[in-house]
Design an enzyme around this catalytic site. Structure first.
Site, PDB file in Angstrom:
ATOM      1  N   SER A 152      38.022  -2.587 114.835  1.00  0.00           N
ATOM      2  CA  SER A 152      37.339  -3.234 113.721  1.00  0.00           C
ATOM      3  C   SER A 152      36.557  -2.226 112.900  1.00  0.00           C
ATOM      4  O   SER A 152      37.148  -1.428 112.208  1.00  0.00           O
ATOM      5  CB  SER A 152      36.458  -4.410 114.147  1.00  0.00           C
ATOM      6  OG  SER A 152      36.123  -5.164 112.976  1.00  0.00           O
TER       7      SER A 152
ATOM      8  N   CYS B  97      36.804  -5.624 118.497  1.00  0.00           N
ATOM      9  CA  CYS B  97      37.631  -6.697 119.048  1.00  0.00           C
ATOM     10  C   CYS B  97      38.150  -6.257 120.410  1.00  0.00           C
ATOM     11  O   CYS B  97      38.315  -5.074 120.666  1.00  0.00           O
ATOM     12  CB  CYS B  97      38.810  -6.978 118.132  1.00  0.00           C
ATOM     13  SG  CYS B  97      38.340  -7.550 116.499  1.00  0.00           S
TER      14      CYS B  97
ATOM     15  N   HIS C 265      23.253   2.593 107.983  1.00  0.00           N
ATOM     16  CA  HIS C 265      22.589   2.746 106.686  1.00  0.00           C
ATOM     17  C   HIS C 265      21.213   3.315 106.984  1.00  0.00           C
ATOM     18  O   HIS C 265      20.436   2.690 107.717  1.00  0.00           O
ATOM     19  CB  HIS C 265      22.493   1.399 105.961  1.00  0.00           C
ATOM     20  CG  HIS C 265      21.976   1.526 104.570  1.00  0.00           C
ATOM     21  ND1 HIS C 265      22.768   1.922 103.524  1.00  0.00           N
ATOM     22  CD2 HIS C 265      20.740   1.349 104.061  1.00  0.00           C
ATOM     23  CE1 HIS C 265      22.042   1.961 102.417  1.00  0.00           C
ATOM     24  NE2 HIS C 265      20.805   1.622 102.730  1.00  0.00           N
TER      25      HIS C 265
END
Length: 126
Positions: A71, A91, A76
């Site tokens: 995935s 996943c 940030h």
């Protein structure tokens, strides 16, 4: 020939959202170091890293995104605060997103990690 459904994998995954604080401001603003830290942490946690990209903000701060076979992951950063938001979703059962967050936090020298894990899909409820 008889049609049979092929099971490729279970529709299940874990999504970890984390806040890192008291991290090294210089590392949080170093694109090369952060990309390497992200890639290394994810690989060590069992994920397959397909690509890592980054974007620099002015006057400081970065977003680093990793596309995974399992995935995705992102960080940030807020170097001026020594802080970052992290998101790792994998996943299946092979990769360990909690370990990836732990390793990334260590790589940036975070003194504090606050995280939560959401179990998604048809997997175990928690």
């Amino acid at each position: 020939m008889k049609d049979e459904a092929r099971t490729v994998g279970a529709f299940t995954g874990r999504h970890v959202l984390a806040e890192l604080t008291d991290a090294d401001p210089a590392l949080l603003d170093d694109s090369g170091a952060l990309r390497e830290a992200m890639s290394s942490a994810l690989s060590a946690a069992g994920a397959t890293v397909c690509e890592v990209i980054s974007h620099r903000f002015e006057p400081q701060g970065l977003t680093v995104l990793a596309m995974l076979a399992e995935s995705h992951a992102s960080i940030h950063t807020y170097p001026e605060l020594g802080a970052a938001f992290v998101d790792v979703f994998t996943c299946g059962e092979r990769a360990d997103p909690e370990l990836a967050v732990e390793l990334l936090a260590k790589a940036v020298g975070a003194a504090s990690v606050r995280s939560s894990t959401v179990h998604r899909g048809n997997g175990k409820d928690s």
